[in-house]
Design an enzyme around this catalytic site. Structure first.
Site, PDB file in Angstrom:
ATOM      1  N   LYS A  35       0.839  -1.216   0.000  1.00 58.09           N
ATOM      2  CA  LYS A  35       0.000   0.000   0.000  1.00 58.09           C
ATOM      3  C   LYS A  35       0.869   1.259   0.000  1.00 58.09           C
ATOM      4  O   LYS A  35       2.073   1.196   0.266  1.00 58.09           O
ATOM      5  CB  LYS A  35      -0.900  -0.021   1.232  1.00 58.09           C
ATOM      6  CG  LYS A  35      -0.133   0.004   2.559  1.00 58.09           C
ATOM      7  CD  LYS A  35      -1.031  -0.310   3.737  1.00 58.09           C
ATOM      8  CE  LYS A  35      -0.241  -0.318   5.040  1.00 58.09           C
ATOM      9  NZ  LYS A  35      -1.066  -0.770   6.186  1.00 58.09           N
ATOM     10  N   TYR A 260      16.040  30.763   5.694  1.00 58.66           N
ATOM     11  CA  TYR A 260      14.935  31.599   6.178  1.00 58.66           C
ATOM     12  C   TYR A 260      14.973  31.733   7.697  1.00 58.66           C
ATOM     13  O   TYR A 260      15.238  30.756   8.412  1.00 58.66           O
ATOM     14  CB  TYR A 260      13.596  30.974   5.799  1.00 58.66           C
ATOM     15  CG  TYR A 260      13.284  31.005   4.329  1.00 58.66           C
ATOM     16  CD1 TYR A 260      13.157  32.214   3.643  1.00 58.66           C
ATOM     17  CD2 TYR A 260      13.083  29.821   3.628  1.00 58.66           C
ATOM     18  CE1 TYR A 260      12.845  32.233   2.286  1.00 58.66           C
ATOM     19  CE2 TYR A 260      12.767  29.829   2.269  1.00 58.66           C
ATOM     20  CZ  TYR A 260      12.649  31.043   1.607  1.00 58.66           C
ATOM     21  OH  TYR A 260      12.334  31.058   0.276  1.00 58.66           O
TER      22      TYR A 260
END
Ligand SMILES: *Cc1c(COP(=O)(O)O)cnc(C)c1O
Length: 379
Positions: A35, A260
């Site tokens: 999955k 940043y």
């Protein structure tokens, strides 16, 4: 393949991990869970490798995943078990995929019986995970009997799922095992041929009493440790490497910053390497000022804020950088270089999460490049 940030997936490692789990399963069918795009490794490549490694069945969470496997050529001789709930829209897709489906309500049973096709059904008992399945053993038994009595339905399995298999020493695991056995073993006495199954990777590796007729390992087939420890300790081989390269090398004087928010300010003159991978690739922002990478076989710390597309590493100070690196050099974020190694478990620890989420979280911007021990992967 354009070089930027790549996930190199060794299908040979998946084959060997599955073969190791087949030995551990000691006769139980191995149903490999592929999955979520094979836990981020690529579903089709993972499925092929798992079958070559000796898995008998495949399991997925969604109807769309089951259909994708069939469309890729997984034939009717390979059973595909659907583990999840099915919405009204998903049900016909699951049946088109000839998947084995899971039932725990009379409503879904009626819908399956009304379809008219021959359908293999697994009844799910919620023995304590508290998610899908019925907690009511009598209801689960009644459902199983109704499946067996329905002309077009086949009672193929009876199953449950553990809440704490990955917590060695937790008593609830044994409690769930007792509840499941008390329900499922009498059921199998009355319906010989119904397959009992409960074990995920952790249960498969920790307790043979959980194996029953079929086991459902997921994370371990990718060489990830279900207990979050070093996979090598359980003879598992990580299949996925995450690699990028040095896009820029630059001096960073004491007092200068990177990234940043200026969350890294150099305490002394140093040299930084900028690497083009970021949270847009699934290399998460939570790794800001944490984590490490390998360059030239040496470990370098991540400094500053992880941004969407780039991240910076500190090559250290000295006469030039302490760790020499040049633009274009390979950078390993997960994997082995020289004698050094960074595992998905290491990255998970920095993020306070589990290895599953690290590989599942790699975004579609990261191409999965499949190989088999460095050679072209089988089709
Ligand atoms: C995902 C899943 C598995 C596989 O679990 P791992 O911990 O990855 O081995 C097994 N069973 C069910 C029901 C699942 O949802």
């Amino acid at each position: 393949m354009a070089r930027r940030a790549l996930a190199l997936v060794n299908v040979g490692a998946i084959e060997r991990n599955v073969a190791r789990l087949v030995r551990a399963a000691d006769g139980a069918i191995v149903c490999a869970v592929v999955k979520a795009d094979g836990y981020g490794h690529g579903m089709l490549a993972a499925a092929g490798a798992a079958l070559r490694g000796g898995a008998g069945w495949l399991a997925v969470a969604t109807a769309g995943e089951a259909l994708a496997l069939r469309r890729a050529g997984i034939g009717p001789d390979v059973r595909i078990l659907l583990l999840g709930a099915l919405s009204d829209e998903e049900l016909p897709v699951a049946l088109d995929a000839a998947a084995d489906v899971t039932v725990w309500t009379p409503e879904l049973l009626d819908a399956l019986a009304a379809d008219g096709r021959r359908i293999r059904v697994h009844v799910k008992l919620d023995s304590g995970l508290g998610r899908l399945g019925t907690r009511d053993a009598a209801q689960a038994t009644a459902l199983a009997d109704a499946v067996a009595a329905a002309p077009t339905l086949e009672l193929a399995g009876a199953w449950t799922h553990f809440a704490t298999a990955d917590e060695p020493g937790d008593a609830f695991f044994g409690e769930q095992l007792r509840r499941f056995r008390a329900w499922a073993e009498p059921l199998r006495d009355r319906h010989p041929g119904v397959l009992l199954h409960a074990a995920n990777s952790a249960a498969l590796l920790r307790d043979p009493a959980s194996h029953f007729d079929l086991v459902r390992p997921g994370v371990a087939i990718y060489g990830l440790d279900p207990f979050g420890e070093d996979p090598a300790a359980r003879d598992l081989e990580p299949a996925l490497g995450l690699v990028s390269y040095v896009a820029a090398v630059k001096a960073c004087a004491a007092g200068q910053s990177a990234g940043y928010g200026r969350r890294f300010v150099a305490a002394r003159d140093t040299t930084l390497a900028t690497v083009p991978i970021g949270y847009g690739d699934g290399y998460r922002r939570g790794l800001t000022n944490r984590a490490e990478a390998l360059v030239g076989g040496r470990r370098i710390p991540l400094v500053g804020t992880v941004s969407m597309d780039n991240v910076t590493f500190d090559l250290g100070a000295g006469e030039g950088p302490a760790v020499p690196a040049a633009a274009g050099d390979d950078v390993v974020l997960i994997g082995i270089q020289g004698g050094e190694r960074i595992t998905a478990e290491d990255v998970a620890r920095h993020l306070d999460t589990i290895n599953y989420e690290v590989t599942c979280g790699l975004s579609s911007r990261v191409p999965r490049v499949h190989h088999r021990d460095g050679e072209p992967a089988p089709a």
